[in-house]
Structure formats: structure tokens, C-alpha cells
Design a protein around this motif. Structure first.
Motif, PDB file in Angstrom:
ATOM      1  N   SER A  21      11.273  66.994  40.559  1.00 29.82           N
ATOM      2  CA  SER A  21      11.377  67.218  41.996  1.00 29.82           C
ATOM      3  C   SER A  21      12.582  68.119  42.285  1.00 29.82           C
ATOM      4  O   SER A  21      13.047  68.847  41.402  1.00 29.82           O
ATOM      5  CB  SER A  21      11.458  65.888  42.747  1.00 29.82           C
ATOM      6  OG  SER A  21      11.296  66.091  44.140  1.00 29.82           O
ATOM      7  N   SER A  22      13.101  68.069  43.493  1.00 30.64           N
ATOM      8  CA  SER A  22      14.115  69.045  43.904  1.00 30.64           C
ATOM      9  C   SER A  22      14.949  68.504  45.042  1.00 30.64           C
ATOM     10  O   SER A  22      14.461  67.724  45.877  1.00 30.64           O
ATOM     11  CB  SER A  22      13.407  70.333  44.355  1.00 30.64           C
ATOM     12  OG  SER A  22      14.303  71.197  45.014  1.00 30.64           O
ATOM     13  N   ALA A  23      16.181  68.954  45.111  1.00 23.84           N
ATOM     14  CA  ALA A  23      17.042  68.599  46.245  1.00 23.84           C
ATOM     15  C   ALA A  23      16.552  69.203  47.553  1.00 23.84           C
ATOM     16  O   ALA A  23      17.030  68.811  48.630  1.00 23.84           O
ATOM     17  CB  ALA A  23      18.468  69.064  45.970  1.00 23.84           C
ATOM     18  N   THR A  24      15.584  70.129  47.494  1.00 22.59           N
ATOM     19  CA  THR A  24      15.022  70.683  48.728  1.00 22.59           C
ATOM     20  C   THR A  24      14.391  69.598  49.594  1.00 22.59           C
ATOM     21  O   THR A  24      14.246  69.791  50.809  1.00 22.59           O
ATOM     22  CB  THR A  24      13.955  71.763  48.442  1.00 22.59           C
ATOM     23  OG1 THR A  24      12.920  71.192  47.636  1.00 22.59           O
ATOM     24  CG2 THR A  24      14.550  72.951  47.714  1.00 22.59           C
ATOM     25  N   VAL A  25      14.044  68.452  49.000  1.00 22.17           N
ATOM     26  CA  VAL A  25      13.401  67.394  49.795  1.00 22.17           C
ATOM     27  C   VAL A  25      14.377  66.738  50.775  1.00 22.17           C
ATOM     28  O   VAL A  25      13.949  65.982  51.651  1.00 22.17           O
ATOM     29  CB  VAL A  25      12.761  66.313  48.899  1.00 22.17           C
ATOM     30  CG1 VAL A  25      11.688  66.923  47.993  1.00 22.17           C
ATOM     31  CG2 VAL A  25      13.797  65.558  48.077  1.00 22.17           C
ATOM     32  N   TYR A  26      15.670  67.040  50.679  1.00 19.72           N
ATOM     33  CA  TYR A  26      16.631  66.486  51.636  1.00 19.72           C
ATOM     34  C   TYR A  26      16.697  67.290  52.938  1.00 19.72           C
ATOM     35  O   TYR A  26      17.327  66.853  53.898  1.00 19.72           O
ATOM     36  CB  TYR A  26      18.029  66.389  50.994  1.00 19.72           C
ATOM     37  CG  TYR A  26      18.095  65.341  49.913  1.00 19.72           C
ATOM     38  CD1 TYR A  26      17.846  63.999  50.195  1.00 19.72           C
ATOM     39  CD2 TYR A  26      18.376  65.683  48.600  1.00 19.72           C
ATOM     40  CE1 TYR A  26      17.889  63.034  49.208  1.00 19.72           C
ATOM     41  CE2 TYR A  26      18.428  64.726  47.598  1.00 19.72           C
ATOM     42  CZ  TYR A  26      18.179  63.403  47.900  1.00 19.72           C
ATOM     43  OH  TYR A  26      18.223  62.449  46.918  1.00 19.72           O
ATOM     44  N   GLY A  27      16.042  68.448  52.963  1.00 17.30           N
ATOM     45  CA  GLY A  27      15.880  69.188  54.208  1.00 17.30           C
ATOM     46  C   GLY A  27      17.179  69.710  54.808  1.00 17.30           C
ATOM     47  O   GLY A  27      18.174  69.915  54.121  1.00 17.30           O
ATOM     48  N   MET A  28      17.144  69.906  56.132  1.00 17.38           N
ATOM     49  CA  MET A  28      18.242  70.554  56.854  1.00 17.38           C
ATOM     50  C   MET A  28      19.180  69.568  57.548  1.00 17.38           C
ATOM     51  O   MET A  28      20.269  69.951  57.979  1.00 17.38           O
ATOM     52  CB  MET A  28      17.674  71.494  57.933  1.00 17.38           C
ATOM     53  CG  MET A  28      16.877  72.664  57.418  1.00 17.38           C
ATOM     54  SD  MET A  28      17.905  73.997  56.801  1.00 17.38           S
ATOM     55  CE  MET A  28      18.542  74.696  58.330  1.00 17.38           C
ATOM     56  N   ASN A  29      18.771  68.311  57.688  1.00 20.05           N
ATOM     57  CA  ASN A  29      19.451  67.427  58.634  1.00 20.05           C
ATOM     58  C   ASN A  29      20.355  66.376  58.002  1.00 20.05           C
ATOM     59  O   ASN A  29      21.101  65.696  58.719  1.00 20.05           O
ATOM     60  CB  ASN A  29      18.406  66.731  59.520  1.00 20.05           C
ATOM     61  CG  ASN A  29      17.575  67.732  60.304  1.00 20.05           C
ATOM     62  OD1 ASN A  29      18.104  68.684  60.846  1.00 20.05           O
ATOM     63  ND2 ASN A  29      16.261  67.521  60.334  1.00 20.05           N
TER      64      ASN A  29
END
Length: 337
Positions: free
Chosen positions: A123-131
Motif C-alpha cells: 500500500s502507500s502513505a497516499t491513503v492518508y490524504g490531505m487532511n
């Protein structure tokens, strides 16, 4: 019993396969070379002293992938395979949803059919989004800013839902931060198609003379020098994290997410400075506008992986820069002759 590694010829996959072979696992790779080269398999053999079984298969092809399951007695899956360019995913979302999501569904259907219910997912840290605010912890709410990230989030959900349906499954969801570096031999490393999407291969291509200057996207973030801050992790540390996660998955049932990073944030200009210092090579750069969807600061809370898996990163940012440059200068055109 063997470990199936989807996307095992790719950047992170190939380094992980070497660590698996060093740990005496039998390894079966499936890869379609959409973002890798056949030469990688030869170099894995060169470095590990043994050759993994290999099948050239796109995992959306269920008949071809089923033949792999029939040909080998598999114990677990490490799932890397998937398209991974953020910009391309924005331009061609359906391509990403079809390949990454449908491929995973096919893979998991066959895992059920052949009773191979243990998976380590890339997976990826991108799943933590912007907020969310750094440092990111595994229990934070998830969101994404691009189709690539959305495929990672959806696949995490697929695996969670499958575990709810069948608690004999065992899964580790590994949320990577920013992998850089290369094997110390300089024989395998990151070889992106076209213009690099990530910082380090862009820096090394400037260093080797393939590109004139590094474009630094954004200089007005709320960070010490205005450039984006990220958690960079050596790809060999990351590969070793997969071995620890696999050990956990093989001995238990259940599902857990783990951050894999160093827990330290470095700005883009920090990395440029570290690269210049480690290698004695000047990197010209230009400050340009932010990219849509980029956040200012991203770094991991890595305590869960340390406490639960017994894993932590060991390489310094200078080590990462040194090994990245060693790979690039030894292979100025990547895996092409």
C-alpha cells in the motif's frame, strides 16, 4: 511451499525478492514487464545466488494466473503488481481502476480457490490524504487525492472485507512512505519509464546528465525551507520490512496496517544537499509551482512496525543518496544496455 510475488521484477519487488531468497524462501514471480525489464531476473539470480521461478503474466488474466497457482504449491502472496504513476492515473483513471482493482480481485479469487489466504499488500502513505497531520498513524481516517491512491485505499478495503468474511485470512497492509536508494552492488535500482515521477530518480538523472535541472514543485509550503517534506526510506530497509511482515502473516491470522518509513521528514532541498554532500555532484534546480494534490509535510509514526514486527529502518539519508547514485552512474540508461 513458495511465496508468490506479484510485480516481483519491479523496483521494490526485486529488492524484496533478493531478501526472500537470502532468507531461504522459495519464490515465484509474476510480472508483465509493464514497468520493469527482463534483465532484472538475471540480476536477482546474480545477487542472490539462485534464480526465482518466473512467469510473464498480467494478473488481470485469470486463466494465465491460475496456471501459476496450479504449477506451484504456494504458501502466501506479496502483492506489488499495479500501475503506479500518479499523473498518469489522473489522466487515465479507468486504466488504473481496471488494472489495479480488477487484477487484485482476480488474485484474491484464486487465493480463495487454492486456499492461499495469507497476503502482504504493497500500500502507500497516499491513503492518508490531505487532511491528516503528520506524523501519520495507522488508525487515522483514510482519503485520497488521485486515482492511483484510490486504488490503494480500495484494495486495502477489499482485503479487510475478505477478512471479515473469512477470518482464516491473514494480511499485512504496508503503507510505504518514499522509497529511494538501491542495492549496494549497483546492479538493481529504480528505472522509471519516461520522465521520473519521484524525486530521487529525477535527481540522479540530472546528476548523470540526462536532464538539465531538477524541478522543485512548490517553494511556499509551511516547512522550514518552503519545499515539501517527506519521509524517505531506503528500498533495502523497505524490503526487509516485507520479510518481517511476511513472518507475522505466516504465523497468525488477522489483519493489520503498518507504516514503513524512518519517522523523519526531509525537505526536497535537504535531499538535494545530502546528495551533493554524499556524492560530490552538484544538482542544479529550479523552483516551480506546486503540483495539484501534493501536501506540504508527510512523515510516519513508525512505532507500530517497531513494536509489533520488530522492524525499523537503519539506513541514513546519506546512505540512500550514495546508493541511488551508485546505481545510476553504473547504469546511466537503467537496465537498457
Amino acid at each position: 511451499m513458495a511465496i508468490l510475488v506479484t510485480g516481483g521484477a519491479g523496483y521494490i519487488g526485486s529488492h524484496t525478492v533478493i531478501e526472500l531468497l537470502k532468507a531461504d524462501y522459495d519464490v515465484v514471480i509474476v510480472d508483465d514487464f509493464s514497468n520493469s525489464k527482463p534483465t532484472v531476473i538475471d540480476r536477482i539470480e546474480e545477487l542472490a545466488g539462485k534464480r526465482p521461478d518466473f512467469h510473464e503474466v498480467n494478473i488481470t488474466n485469470k486463466d494465465a494466473l491460475k496456471e501459476v497457482f496450479e504449477a506451484h504449491e504456494l504458501e502466501a502472496v506479496i502483492h506489488f503488481a499495479g500501475y503506479k504513476a500518479v499523473g498518469e492515473s489522473v489522466a487515465q483513471p479507468l486504466k488504473y481502476y481496471h488494472n489495479n482493482l480488477q487484477g487484485t480481485i482476480v488474485l484474491m479469487e484464486l487465493m480463495n480457490e487454492f486456499n492461499v489466504k495469507k497476503i502482504v499488500f504493497s500500500s502507500s502513505a497516499t491513503v492518508y490524504g490531505m487532511n491528516n497531520k503528520a506524523p501519520f498513524t495507522e488508525d487515522m481516517p483514510l482519503s485520497t487525492t488521485n486515482p492511483y491512491g484510490t486504488t490503494k485505499m480500495f484494495i486495502e478495503q477489499f482485503i479487510q472485507d475478505q477478512y471479515v468474511a473469512d477470518e482464516t485470512w491473514s494480511a499485512a497492509l504496508l503503507r510505504y512512505f518514499n522509497p529511494i536508494g538501491a542495492h549496494e552492488s549497483g546492479r538493481i535500482g529504480e528505472d522509471p519509464n519516461d520522465i521520473p515521477n519521484n524525486l530521487m530518480p529525477y535527481i540522479t538523472q540530472v546528476a548523470v546528465g540526462k536532464r538539465d535541472a531538477l524541478s522543485v514543485f512548490g517553494s511556499d509550503y509551511d516547512t522550514p525551507d518552503g519545499t515539501g517534506v517527506r519521509d524517505y526510506i531506503h528500498v533495502v530497509d523497505l524490503a526487509k520490512g516485507h520479510i518481517k511482515a511476511l513472518e507475522k502473516v505466516l504465523e497468525t491470522t488477522g489483519l493489520e496496517a503498518y507504516n514503513l518509513g524512518t519517522g523523519v521528514g526531509y525537505s526536497v532541498l535537504d535531499v538535494v544537499t545530502a546528495f551533493e554532500k554524499a556524492n560530490g555532484v552538484e544538482i542544479p534546480y529550479e523552483l516551480v509551482n506546486r503540483r495539484p494534490g501534493d501536501i506540504g509535510t508527510s512523515f510516519a509514526d513508525v512505532s507500530k512496525a517497531k513494536n509489533t514486527l520488530g522492524w525499523e529502518a537503519t539506513f541514513s539519508i546519506e546512505d540512500m543518496c550514495r546508493d541511488s547514485w551508485n546505481w545510476q552512474k553504473s547504469n546511466p540508461n537503467g537496465y537498457e544496455a
